[in-house]
Design an enzyme around this catalytic site. Structure first.
Site, PDB file in Angstrom:
ATOM      1  N   LYS A  13      11.454   1.798   6.842  1.00 45.21           N
ATOM      2  CA  LYS A  13      11.388   0.438   5.832  1.00 45.21           C
ATOM      3  C   LYS A  13      12.325   1.208   4.662  1.00 45.21           C
ATOM      4  CE  LYS A  13       7.258  -2.053   5.361  1.00 45.21           C
ATOM      5  NZ  LYS A  13       6.449  -0.231   5.868  1.00 45.21           N
ATOM      6  N   ARG A  88       1.885  -8.521   2.396  1.00 40.59           N
ATOM      7  CA  ARG A  88       1.500  -8.111   3.829  1.00 40.59           C
ATOM      8  C   ARG A  88       0.222  -8.829   3.971  1.00 40.59           C
ATOM      9  NH1 ARG A  88       2.436  -2.364   2.383  1.00 40.59           N
ATOM     10  NH2 ARG A  88       1.196  -0.929   3.430  1.00 40.59           N
ATOM     11  N   ARG A 127       5.938  12.711   7.469  1.00 38.44           N
ATOM     12  CA  ARG A 127       6.054  13.064   5.833  1.00 38.44           C
ATOM     13  C   ARG A 127       6.320  13.693   5.238  1.00 38.44           C
ATOM     14  NH1 ARG A 127       6.697   6.353   3.986  1.00 38.44           N
ATOM     15  NH2 ARG A 127       4.370   6.889   4.655  1.00 38.44           N
ATOM     16  N   ARG A 160       1.566  12.888   1.961  1.00 32.47           N
ATOM     17  CA  ARG A 160      -0.424  11.458   1.252  1.00 32.47           C
ATOM     18  C   ARG A 160      -1.108  11.514   1.821  1.00 32.47           C
ATOM     19  NH1 ARG A 160       3.918   6.044   1.620  1.00 32.47           N
ATOM     20  NH2 ARG A 160       1.321   5.649   2.021  1.00 32.47           N
ATOM     21  N   ARG A 171      -4.441   1.949   9.124  1.00 35.66           N
ATOM     22  CA  ARG A 171      -3.583   1.662   8.362  1.00 35.66           C
ATOM     23  C   ARG A 171      -2.859   0.252   9.219  1.00 35.66           C
ATOM     24  NH1 ARG A 171       0.065   5.475   6.363  1.00 35.66           N
ATOM     25  NH2 ARG A 171       0.944   4.278   5.258  1.00 35.66           N
TER      26      ARG A 171
HETATM   27  P1  AMP Z   1       2.826   2.259   1.410  1.00 38.00           P
HETATM   28  O1  AMP Z   1       3.134   3.066   0.691  1.00 38.00           O
HETATM   29  O2  AMP Z   1       3.854   0.797   1.325  1.00 38.00           O
HETATM   30  O3  AMP Z   1       1.967   2.013   3.156  1.00 38.00           O
HETATM   31  O4  AMP Z   1       0.982   1.530   0.934  1.00 38.00           O
HETATM   32  C1  AMP Z   1       0.486   2.403   1.035  1.00 38.00           C
HETATM   33  C2  AMP Z   1      -1.000   2.069   0.562  1.00 38.00           C
HETATM   34  O5  AMP Z   1      -1.260   0.878  -0.583  1.00 38.00           O
HETATM   35  C3  AMP Z   1      -1.325   1.216   1.498  1.00 38.00           C
HETATM   36  O6  AMP Z   1      -2.031   1.251   2.974  1.00 38.00           O
HETATM   37  C4  AMP Z   1      -2.871  -0.100   0.826  1.00 38.00           C
HETATM   38  O7  AMP Z   1      -3.501   0.723   0.193  1.00 38.00           O
HETATM   39  C5  AMP Z   1      -1.720   0.004  -0.526  1.00 38.00           C
HETATM   40  N1  AMP Z   1      -0.860  -1.461  -0.874  1.00 38.00           N
HETATM   41  C6  AMP Z   1       0.550  -1.110  -0.609  1.00 38.00           C
HETATM   42  N2  AMP Z   1       1.251  -2.073  -0.999  1.00 38.00           N
HETATM   43  C7  AMP Z   1      -0.054  -3.781  -0.557  1.00 38.00           C
HETATM   44  C8  AMP Z   1      -0.259  -4.511  -0.769  1.00 38.00           C
HETATM   45  N3  AMP Z   1       2.002  -5.470  -1.190  1.00 38.00           N
HETATM   46  N4  AMP Z   1      -0.920  -4.967  -0.199  1.00 38.00           N
HETATM   47  C9  AMP Z   1      -1.910  -4.935  -0.832  1.00 38.00           C
HETATM   48  N5  AMP Z   1      -2.441  -3.238  -0.721  1.00 38.00           N
HETATM   49  C10 AMP Z   1      -0.382  -2.544  -0.268  1.00 38.00           C
END
Ligand code: AMP
Length: 223
Positions: A13, A88, A127, A160, A171
């Site tokens: 996404k 989320r 990634r 990452r 996750r």
């Molecule tokens: P992402 O890059 O979207 O995969 O996010 C990486 C990490 O950031 C996630 O595994 C969470 O720890 C944190 N994170 C990102 N967006 C949110 C959200 N809306 N609510 C809570 N934690 C978030």
């Protein structure tokens, strides 16, 4: 145009949000990227968020909401935005609704991205990201010209920490337990369009554009 891109980590996404935001000239708000900026800047929020991110857990709502709502209300989002990774959980979705209600705006569409678990795990594990400019690559599907070097700015690529195999499963569990509830939430509001992400990037983008086109036709009919 205000859109939400919803789906599992690694479904693709973020890649699609970047493509559509460029094409439609609207802001791309990635809550993960915004949080990582606070971590890199070692702000108070960043120091707290880091612990959760590295364990693959959701960062507490009060930390994320402030950052994302601030961005939504900023001038750069006036023409519209794509929310990538936010909301989320249900409480974030309700806060988002209230925030937009206050300014008499609403989400136009929620795109729900799906792919097989096998593809999702491959996408996350391969990634690689440029630390300087944030460009994303994939070891197999979209590698840089030179190993581990960003094509755009020449900086080194990194993986990452939360993309390491031991964190991926946490996750995905958090996604199933907390984020999947949003599918029914947005379905019941009639805003959800499902997009199959097993295929090529360009084909997926085309399906999203068709979804947006059908949206404008429907809305034109209602006028
Ligand atoms: P992402 O890059 O979207 O995969 O996010 C990486 C990490 O950031 C996630 O595994 C969470 O720890 C944190 N994170 C990102 N967006 C949110 C959200 N809306 N609510 C809570 N934690 C978030």
């Amino acid at each position: 145009m205000r859109l939400i891109f919803l789906g599992s980590p690694g479904v693709g996404k973020g890649t699609q949000a970047a493509r559509i935001s460029l094409r439609k000239k609207i802001s791309h708000i990635s809550s993960g990227d915004l949080l990582r900026l606070t971590v890199d800047a070692k702000t108070e929020t960043g120091l707290k968020a880091k612990e959760y991110i590295e364990k693959g857990l959701l960062v507490p709502d009060e930390l994320v909401v402030e950052i994302v709502v601030g961005k939504i209300n900023s001038a750069e989002c006036e023409k519209g935005f794509i929310l990538d990774g936010f909301p989320r959980n249900l409480s974030q979705a309700k806060i988002l609704d209230n925030t937009l209600n206050e300014v008499e705006k609403k989400i136009d569409r929620v795109f729900y991205f799906t792919a097989s678990e096998e593809i999702i795990i491959k996408r996350i594990a391969g990634r690689r990201i440029c630390k300087s400019c944030g460009a994303q690559y994939h070891e197999m599907f979209s590698p840089p010209v030179n190993d581990n070097v960003c094509d755009k700015c020449g900086s080194r690529l990194y993986q990452r920490k939360d993309d390491y195999p031991e964190t991926i499963s946490m996750r995905l569990k958090v996604y199933r337990e907390q984020t999947e509830k949003l599918i029914d939430y947005y379905k019941s509001k009639g805003e959800l369009i499902e997009i199959n992400c097993n295929g090529e990037e360009a084909e997926i983008e085309q399906n999203i554009l068709e979804g947006l086109h059908s949206m404008s036709k429907e809305e034109r009919k209602m006028e």
